[in-house]
Design a protein around this motif. Sequence first.
Motif, mmCIF file in Angstrom:
data_model
loop_
_atom_site.group_PDB
_atom_site.id
_atom_site.type_symbol
_atom_site.label_atom_id
_atom_site.label_comp_id
_atom_site.label_asym_id
_atom_site.label_seq_id
_atom_site.Cartn_x
_atom_site.Cartn_y
_atom_site.Cartn_z
ATOM 1 N N LYS A 131 -35.194 -99.688 -6.556
ATOM 2 C CA LYS A 131 -34.531 -100.684 -5.835
ATOM 3 C C LYS A 131 -32.898 -100.319 -5.699
ATOM 4 O O LYS A 131 -32.152 -100.708 -4.430
ATOM 5 N N TYR A 132 -32.590 -99.900 -6.628
ATOM 6 C CA TYR A 132 -31.100 -99.210 -6.661
ATOM 7 C C TYR A 132 -30.858 -98.006 -5.906
ATOM 8 O O TYR A 132 -29.785 -97.352 -5.717
ATOM 9 N N ASP A 133 -32.181 -97.380 -5.534
ATOM 10 C CA ASP A 133 -31.994 -95.996 -5.209
ATOM 11 C C ASP A 133 -31.210 -95.630 -3.848
ATOM 12 O O ASP A 133 -31.187 -96.563 -2.817
ATOM 13 N N GLU A 134 -30.790 -94.524 -3.813
ATOM 14 C CA GLU A 134 -30.248 -93.826 -2.584
ATOM 15 C C GLU A 134 -30.866 -92.370 -2.346
ATOM 16 O O GLU A 134 -30.640 -91.860 -3.456
ATOM 17 N N ALA A 135 -31.400 -92.040 -1.101
ATOM 18 C CA ALA A 135 -32.291 -90.826 -1.164
ATOM 19 C C ALA A 135 -33.365 -90.730 -1.951
ATOM 20 O O ALA A 135 -34.115 -91.865 -2.477
ATOM 21 N N HIS A 136 -33.260 -89.773 -3.121
ATOM 22 C CA HIS A 136 -34.368 -89.457 -3.954
ATOM 23 C C HIS A 136 -33.660 -89.478 -5.296
ATOM 24 O O HIS A 136 -34.199 -88.713 -6.268
ATOM 25 N N VAL A 137 -32.589 -90.258 -5.696
ATOM 26 C CA VAL A 137 -32.103 -90.271 -6.769
ATOM 27 C C VAL A 137 -32.842 -90.616 -8.138
ATOM 28 O O VAL A 137 -32.781 -89.872 -9.023
ATOM 29 N N SER A 138 -33.597 -91.706 -7.883
ATOM 30 C CA SER A 138 -34.375 -92.201 -8.990
ATOM 31 C C SER A 138 -35.422 -91.003 -9.449
ATOM 32 O O SER A 138 -35.806 -90.717 -10.699
ATOM 33 N N ILE A 139 -35.967 -90.313 -8.425
ATOM 34 C CA ILE A 139 -36.960 -89.159 -8.836
ATOM 35 C C ILE A 139 -36.418 -88.134 -9.422
ATOM 36 O O ILE A 139 -37.071 -87.439 -10.315
ATOM 37 N N TYR A 140 -34.898 -87.841 -9.000
ATOM 38 C CA TYR A 140 -34.274 -86.813 -9.607
ATOM 39 C C TYR A 140 -34.046 -87.121 -11.229
ATOM 40 O O TYR A 140 -34.079 -86.317 -12.160
ATOM 41 N N GLY A 141 -33.537 -88.430 -11.338
ATOM 42 C CA GLY A 141 -33.551 -88.846 -12.532
ATOM 43 C C GLY A 141 -34.908 -88.684 -13.480
ATOM 44 O O GLY A 141 -34.913 -88.077 -14.734
ATOM 45 N N LEU A 142 -36.061 -88.930 -12.894
ATOM 46 C CA LEU A 142 -37.332 -88.989 -13.784
ATOM 47 C C LEU A 142 -37.819 -87.681 -14.004
ATOM 48 O O LEU A 142 -38.118 -87.375 -15.207
ATOM 49 N N ILE A 143 -37.492 -86.757 -13.051
ATOM 50 C CA ILE A 143 -37.871 -85.307 -13.506
ATOM 51 C C ILE A 143 -36.777 -84.834 -14.398
ATOM 52 O O ILE A 143 -37.230 -83.940 -15.383
ATOM 53 N N GLY A 144 -35.554 -85.161 -14.209
ATOM 54 C CA GLY A 144 -34.784 -84.625 -15.439
ATOM 55 C C GLY A 144 -34.925 -85.331 -16.539
ATOM 56 O O GLY A 144 -34.788 -84.509 -17.807
ATOM 57 N N GLY A 145 -35.234 -86.433 -16.773
ATOM 58 C CA GLY A 145 -35.818 -86.973 -18.033
ATOM 59 C C GLY A 145 -36.833 -86.522 -18.700
ATOM 60 O O GLY A 145 -36.834 -85.894 -19.833
ATOM 61 N N MET A 146 -37.855 -86.109 -17.881
ATOM 62 C CA MET A 146 -39.058 -85.248 -18.500
ATOM 63 C C MET A 146 -38.492 -83.843 -18.951
ATOM 64 O O MET A 146 -38.902 -83.164 -19.785
ATOM 65 N N ALA A 147 -37.860 -83.306 -17.833
ATOM 66 C CA ALA A 147 -37.521 -81.919 -18.356
ATOM 67 C C ALA A 147 -36.791 -81.817 -19.757
ATOM 68 O O ALA A 147 -36.758 -80.876 -20.667
ATOM 69 N N VAL A 148 -35.591 -82.825 -19.739
ATOM 70 C CA VAL A 148 -34.790 -82.717 -21.096
ATOM 71 C C VAL A 148 -35.706 -83.057 -22.392
ATOM 72 O O VAL A 148 -35.593 -82.391 -23.201
ATOM 73 N N MET A 149 -36.600 -83.970 -22.107
ATOM 74 C CA MET A 149 -37.660 -84.339 -22.987
ATOM 75 C C MET A 149 -38.369 -83.085 -23.382
ATOM 76 O O MET A 149 -38.696 -82.786 -24.881
ATOM 77 N N ALA A 150 -38.883 -82.311 -22.531
ATOM 78 C CA ALA A 150 -39.800 -81.216 -22.682
ATOM 79 C C ALA A 150 -38.867 -80.140 -23.525
ATOM 80 O O ALA A 150 -39.554 -79.525 -24.445
#
Length: 269
Positions: free
Chosen positions: A243-262
């Motif tokens: 809902k807050y999204d512009e372009a694909h920012v939320s998906i970049y955040g999702l992938i970034g969160g997974m990568a940092v956790m990994a």
Amino acid sequence: MSHDVILAFLFTLVAGLATGIGSLLAFFAKTTNTKFLSFALGFSAGVMIYVSFVDIFTKAQESLVGELGEQGGTWLTVGSFFGGILLIALIDRFIPKQSNPHELKKIEDMSKNGSRVKDPDLLKMGVFTALAIGIHNFPEGIATFMSTLEDPALGLAIAIAVAIHNIPEGIAVSVPIYYATGDKRKAFRLSFLSGIAEPVGAVVGFLILMPFLSDLTFGIIFAAVAGIMVFISLDELLPAAKKYDEAHVSIYGLIGGMAVMAVSLLLII
């Protein structure tokens, strides 16, 4: 009280009180930084989803299989996982939609009239939102507390994810109360108090669950925690991020969160 228990309480307290950060943002920002919130909520969801499936679920299964054998332990792990989902879904179901803390709120939408109006309906919405957040935060407190007891590094990651999650919730509480009353202190106080539910959840976990903690109860609780966090991510964090999204920012955040956790999990192997 052991060092691990004190650390678990501390992480849970900090995560819960992050609602106050959202409240302060609401008072000092003229507009909502939607890109930041979209990325941050997506990041939080990525951390929770990855750690739930890769670490928490597997640790719960190892514990229960060790107690009950391969078949019984696996079945109980899956059952506890979906039991956690059912618990948080029921909590979510009985919160009125208009008071749901995950309905989109923007700072500028609340101030569009250019003045604060003492509105009892707006005040009521803010108070009910604070109550709703408190109810939502309770199982999150148990999740953060139990995860920290098992692994402080894991607990820290979950505490950070929950804290990010709580920032827009602080906005959701404080903005309607502020514009209904014109009282920043009251708005901040209610927002701050709504986050107290998480350390309360930790206290309940300590007083009720700790005396019975064994490999069996740990496995059940941990699997349920994984279910709770997956539900929160899919039902609350990602929809809010979009809902807050512009372009694909939320998906970049999702992938970034997974990568940092990994990476963080690989570093502690």
